[in-house]
Write a protein that holds these residues in place. Structure first.
Motif, PDB file in Angstrom:
ATOM      1  N   ILE B  68       0.872  -1.174   0.000  1.00  0.00           N
ATOM      2  CA  ILE B  68       0.000   0.000   0.000  1.00  0.00           C
ATOM      3  C   ILE B  68       0.906   1.220   0.000  1.00  0.00           C
ATOM      4  CG2 ILE B  68      -1.859   1.240   1.152  1.00  0.00           C
ATOM      5  CD1 ILE B  68      -2.741  -1.371   2.423  1.00  0.00           C
ATOM      6  N   LYS B  69       1.038   1.822  -1.164  1.00  0.00           N
ATOM      7  CA  LYS B  69       1.996   2.911  -1.337  1.00  0.00           C
ATOM      8  C   LYS B  69       1.664   4.100  -0.444  1.00  0.00           C
ATOM      9  CE  LYS B  69       4.274   5.586  -4.972  1.00  0.00           C
ATOM     10  NZ  LYS B  69       4.353   5.831  -6.428  1.00  0.00           N
ATOM     11  N   SER B  70       0.390   4.420  -0.321  1.00  0.00           N
ATOM     12  CA  SER B  70      -0.012   5.596   0.454  1.00  0.00           C
ATOM     13  C   SER B  70       0.285   5.440   1.939  1.00  0.00           C
ATOM     14  CB  SER B  70      -1.505   5.873   0.262  1.00  0.00           C
ATOM     15  OG  SER B  70      -2.258   4.764   0.718  1.00  0.00           O
ATOM     16  N   LYS B  71       0.403   4.214   2.387  1.00  0.00           N
ATOM     17  CA  LYS B  71       0.682   3.946   3.796  1.00  0.00           C
ATOM     18  C   LYS B  71       2.129   3.502   4.025  1.00  0.00           C
ATOM     19  CE  LYS B  71      -4.061   2.682   5.068  1.00  0.00           C
ATOM     20  NZ  LYS B  71      -4.918   1.641   5.696  1.00  0.00           N
ATOM     21  N   PHE B  72       2.914   3.448   2.968  1.00  0.00           N
ATOM     22  CA  PHE B  72       4.307   2.981   3.066  1.00  0.00           C
ATOM     23  C   PHE B  72       4.352   1.630   3.778  1.00  0.00           C
ATOM     24  CE2 PHE B  72       6.321   6.827   1.560  1.00  0.00           C
ATOM     25  CZ  PHE B  72       5.389   7.804   1.842  1.00  0.00           C
ATOM     26  N   SER B  73       3.435   0.762   3.406  1.00  0.00           N
ATOM     27  CA  SER B  73       3.357  -0.517   4.107  1.00  0.00           C
ATOM     28  C   SER B  73       3.442  -1.703   3.159  1.00  0.00           C
ATOM     29  CB  SER B  73       2.056  -0.607   4.915  1.00  0.00           C
ATOM     30  OG  SER B  73       0.943  -0.726   4.050  1.00  0.00           O
ATOM     31  N   PHE B  74       3.892  -2.811   3.717  1.00  0.00           N
ATOM     32  CA  PHE B  74       4.015  -4.065   2.961  1.00  0.00           C
ATOM     33  C   PHE B  74       3.763  -5.191   3.955  1.00  0.00           C
ATOM     34  CE2 PHE B  74       4.851  -6.483  -0.628  1.00  0.00           C
ATOM     35  CZ  PHE B  74       5.904  -7.374  -0.485  1.00  0.00           C
ATOM     36  N   ASN B  75       2.512  -5.403   4.290  1.00  0.00           N
ATOM     37  CA  ASN B  75       2.142  -6.358   5.337  1.00  0.00           C
ATOM     38  C   ASN B  75       2.039  -7.773   4.793  1.00  0.00           C
ATOM     39  OD1 ASN B  75       2.019  -4.132   6.955  1.00  0.00           O
ATOM     40  ND2 ASN B  75      -0.207  -4.148   7.192  1.00  0.00           N
ATOM     41  N   LEU B  76       2.489  -8.694   5.591  1.00  0.00           N
ATOM     42  CA  LEU B  76       2.499 -10.116   5.234  1.00  0.00           C
ATOM     43  C   LEU B  76       1.288 -10.805   5.849  1.00  0.00           C
ATOM     44  CD1 LEU B  76       4.271 -12.461   3.979  1.00  0.00           C
ATOM     45  CD2 LEU B  76       5.120 -12.803   6.310  1.00  0.00           C
ATOM     46  N   ARG B  77       0.667 -11.700   5.103  1.00  0.00           N
ATOM     47  CA  ARG B  77      -0.526 -12.405   5.603  1.00  0.00           C
ATOM     48  C   ARG B  77      -0.477 -13.876   5.224  1.00  0.00           C
ATOM     49  NH1 ARG B  77      -3.732  -7.617   3.522  1.00  0.00           N
ATOM     50  NH2 ARG B  77      -4.097  -8.812   1.632  1.00  0.00           N
ATOM     51  N   LYS B  78      -1.142 -14.664   6.093  1.00  0.00           N
ATOM     52  CA  LYS B  78      -1.422 -16.058   5.766  1.00  0.00           C
ATOM     53  C   LYS B  78      -2.752 -16.399   6.406  1.00  0.00           C
ATOM     54  CE  LYS B  78       0.408 -20.712   5.505  1.00  0.00           C
ATOM     55  NZ  LYS B  78       1.562 -21.632   5.677  1.00  0.00           N
ATOM     56  N   PRO B  79      -3.685 -16.927   5.653  1.00  0.00           N
ATOM     57  CA  PRO B  79      -5.042 -17.143   6.175  1.00  0.00           C
ATOM     58  C   PRO B  79      -5.113 -18.208   7.277  1.00  0.00           C
ATOM     59  CG  PRO B  79      -5.008 -17.300   3.778  1.00  0.00           C
ATOM     60  CD  PRO B  79      -3.598 -17.230   4.218  1.00  0.00           C
ATOM     61  N   SER B  80      -4.242 -19.213   7.203  1.00  0.00           N
ATOM     62  CA  SER B  80      -4.339 -20.321   8.157  1.00  0.00           C
ATOM     63  C   SER B  80      -2.931 -20.885   8.372  1.00  0.00           C
ATOM     64  CB  SER B  80      -5.271 -21.403   7.604  1.00  0.00           C
ATOM     65  OG  SER B  80      -5.320 -22.522   8.467  1.00  0.00           O
ATOM     66  N   VAL B  81      -2.390 -20.624   9.560  1.00  0.00           N
ATOM     67  CA  VAL B  81      -0.996 -21.027   9.801  1.00  0.00           C
ATOM     68  C   VAL B  81      -0.917 -22.479  10.251  1.00  0.00           C
ATOM     69  CG1 VAL B  81      -0.222 -18.698  10.311  1.00  0.00           C
ATOM     70  CG2 VAL B  81      -1.045 -20.173  12.181  1.00  0.00           C
ATOM     71  N   GLN B  82       0.294 -23.014  10.060  1.00  0.00           N
ATOM     72  CA  GLN B  82       0.595 -24.367  10.516  1.00  0.00           C
ATOM     73  C   GLN B  82       1.734 -24.306  11.507  1.00  0.00           C
ATOM     74  OE1 GLN B  82       1.561 -25.810   6.573  1.00  0.00           O
ATOM     75  NE2 GLN B  82      -0.402 -26.867   6.430  1.00  0.00           N
ATOM     76  N   TRP B  83       1.898 -25.377  12.247  1.00  0.00           N
ATOM     77  CA  TRP B  83       2.981 -25.442  13.235  1.00  0.00           C
ATOM     78  C   TRP B  83       4.329 -25.178  12.562  1.00  0.00           C
ATOM     79  CZ3 TRP B  83       7.084 -28.921  13.541  1.00  0.00           C
ATOM     80  CH2 TRP B  83       7.830 -28.855  14.723  1.00  0.00           C
ATOM     81  N   SER B  84       4.465 -25.626  11.319  1.00  0.00           N
ATOM     82  CA  SER B  84       5.723 -25.477  10.589  1.00  0.00           C
ATOM     83  C   SER B  84       6.017 -24.035  10.180  1.00  0.00           C
ATOM     84  CB  SER B  84       5.717 -26.364   9.343  1.00  0.00           C
ATOM     85  OG  SER B  84       4.628 -26.034   8.506  1.00  0.00           O
ATOM     86  N   ASP B  85       5.075 -23.127  10.412  1.00  0.00           N
ATOM     87  CA  ASP B  85       5.321 -21.714  10.116  1.00  0.00           C
ATOM     88  C   ASP B  85       6.041 -21.009  11.262  1.00  0.00           C
ATOM     89  OD1 ASP B  85       2.112 -21.593   8.496  1.00  0.00           O
ATOM     90  OD2 ASP B  85       4.111 -21.707   7.553  1.00  0.00           O
ATOM     91  N   THR B  86       6.299 -21.717  12.326  1.00  0.00           N
ATOM     92  CA  THR B  86       7.099 -21.169  13.429  1.00  0.00           C
ATOM     93  C   THR B  86       8.462 -20.775  12.895  1.00  0.00           C
ATOM     94  OG1 THR B  86       5.968 -22.455  15.132  1.00  0.00           O
ATOM     95  CG2 THR B  86       8.219 -21.720  15.617  1.00  0.00           C
ATOM     96  N   ALA B  87       8.771 -19.481  13.008  1.00  0.00           N
ATOM     97  CA  ALA B  87       9.994 -18.955  12.391  1.00  0.00           C
ATOM     98  C   ALA B  87      10.115 -17.481  12.738  1.00  0.00           C
ATOM     99  CB  ALA B  87       9.933 -19.112  10.867  1.00  0.00           C
ATOM    100  N   GLU B  88      11.201 -16.884  12.265  1.00  0.00           N
ATOM    101  CA  GLU B  88      11.354 -15.439  12.364  1.00  0.00           C
ATOM    102  C   GLU B  88      11.184 -14.856  10.965  1.00  0.00           C
ATOM    103  OE1 GLU B  88      14.795 -14.118  14.510  1.00  0.00           O
ATOM    104  OE2 GLU B  88      13.894 -12.140  14.842  1.00  0.00           O
ATOM    105  N   TYR B  89      10.450 -13.752  10.894  1.00  0.00           N
ATOM    106  CA  TYR B  89      10.102 -13.154   9.611  1.00  0.00           C
ATOM    107  C   TYR B  89      10.680 -11.748   9.534  1.00  0.00           C
ATOM    108  CZ  TYR B  89       6.889 -17.037   9.159  1.00  0.00           C
ATOM    109  OH  TYR B  89       6.361 -18.306   9.066  1.00  0.00           O
TER     110      TYR B  89
END
Lengths: 114, 111
Positions: B68-89
């Motif tokens: 979103i250029k107007s907000k200077f943002s780049f947000n990350l999403r995932k609709p349904s996480v799994q245990w294997s998504d445990t990590a640092e982003y």
């Protein structure tokens, strides 16, 4: 995975000793980078190279020097190690800085300065 | 110099929950934006990247991000996480030759 190796993978050294970390790539990429990773700081750039013998400082370069005599090797030297340099060091490579070319990261070197 | 802010230091959630990680950057010109993931004990891997075009970017493992250029943002999403998504982003912004990284968000997914 990109062909990047780092050596050593783990090292414990004493304050005041010099330490050299090596990054080796098999991708023939022009750009190479050294980062340190510390909790709460993410990755911070130490030095980078844009070609053989062409290097420049990053944001946390004090106490570090680099050399690149061949495309495939990028050395990071801690001239006199201090406890504040205890960290995980990552090498990265990039084919280009144009467009959306990403950086590829090596496996890291965990350095402990006692 | 550019700066990159990640709003959350640590997020804990249960499997199947939705995930959204915030990222804001300071640079006002043309930007290249990246999300990297670091699984425990491993090196950073690219999740997705934005260069131009469609501001909704899809990456690997079901992740997506919205520029979103107007907000200077780049947000990350995932609709349904799994245990294997445990990590640092990590969010990153290209600055000439270099990438500027945010401080990272640790995500812990409970089974």
């Amino acid at each position: 995975d990109a062909g990047i190796t780092q050596s050593p993978r783990h090292k414990v050294t004493e304050t005041g000793t010099p330490v050299t970390l090596r990054c080796h790539q098999t991708e023939n990429h022009r750009y190479m980078y050294w980062y340190r990773q510390d909790p709460g700081h993410g990755l911070r750039l130490i030095h980078y190279s844009y070609g053989v013998k062409d290097t420049d400082k990053g944001e946390v370069s004090d106490g570090y020097s680099v050399s690149r005599s061949k495309t495939e090797d990028f050395l990071l030297t801690l001239e006199s190690a201090t406890s504040s340099q205890t960290s995980v060091y990552f090498c990265a490579i990039s084919e280009s800085t144009m467009g959306a070319r990403e950086q590829y990261f090596g496996p890291g070197t965990r350095l402990t300065v006692t | 110099a550019q700066s990159v802010s990640q709003h959350n230091h640590h997020v804990i959630l249960s499997e199947a929950a939705s995930l959204e990680l915030g990222c804001n950057y300071s640079y006002g010109g043309t930007v290249n934006l990246f999300w990297y993931v670091q699984y425990p004990g491993q090196h950073l891997q690219l999740l997705l990247k934005y260069f131009s075009g469609d501001p909704l970017v899809k990456g690997i493992k079901g992740f997506e991000a919205e520029f979103i250029k107007s907000k200077f943002s780049f947000n990350l999403r995932k609709p349904s996480v799994q245990w294997s998504d445990t990590a640092e982003y990590f969010c990153a912004v290209r600055n000439d030759y270099k990438l500027s990284f945010g401080a990272g968000t640790t995500v812990t997914v409970r089974a």
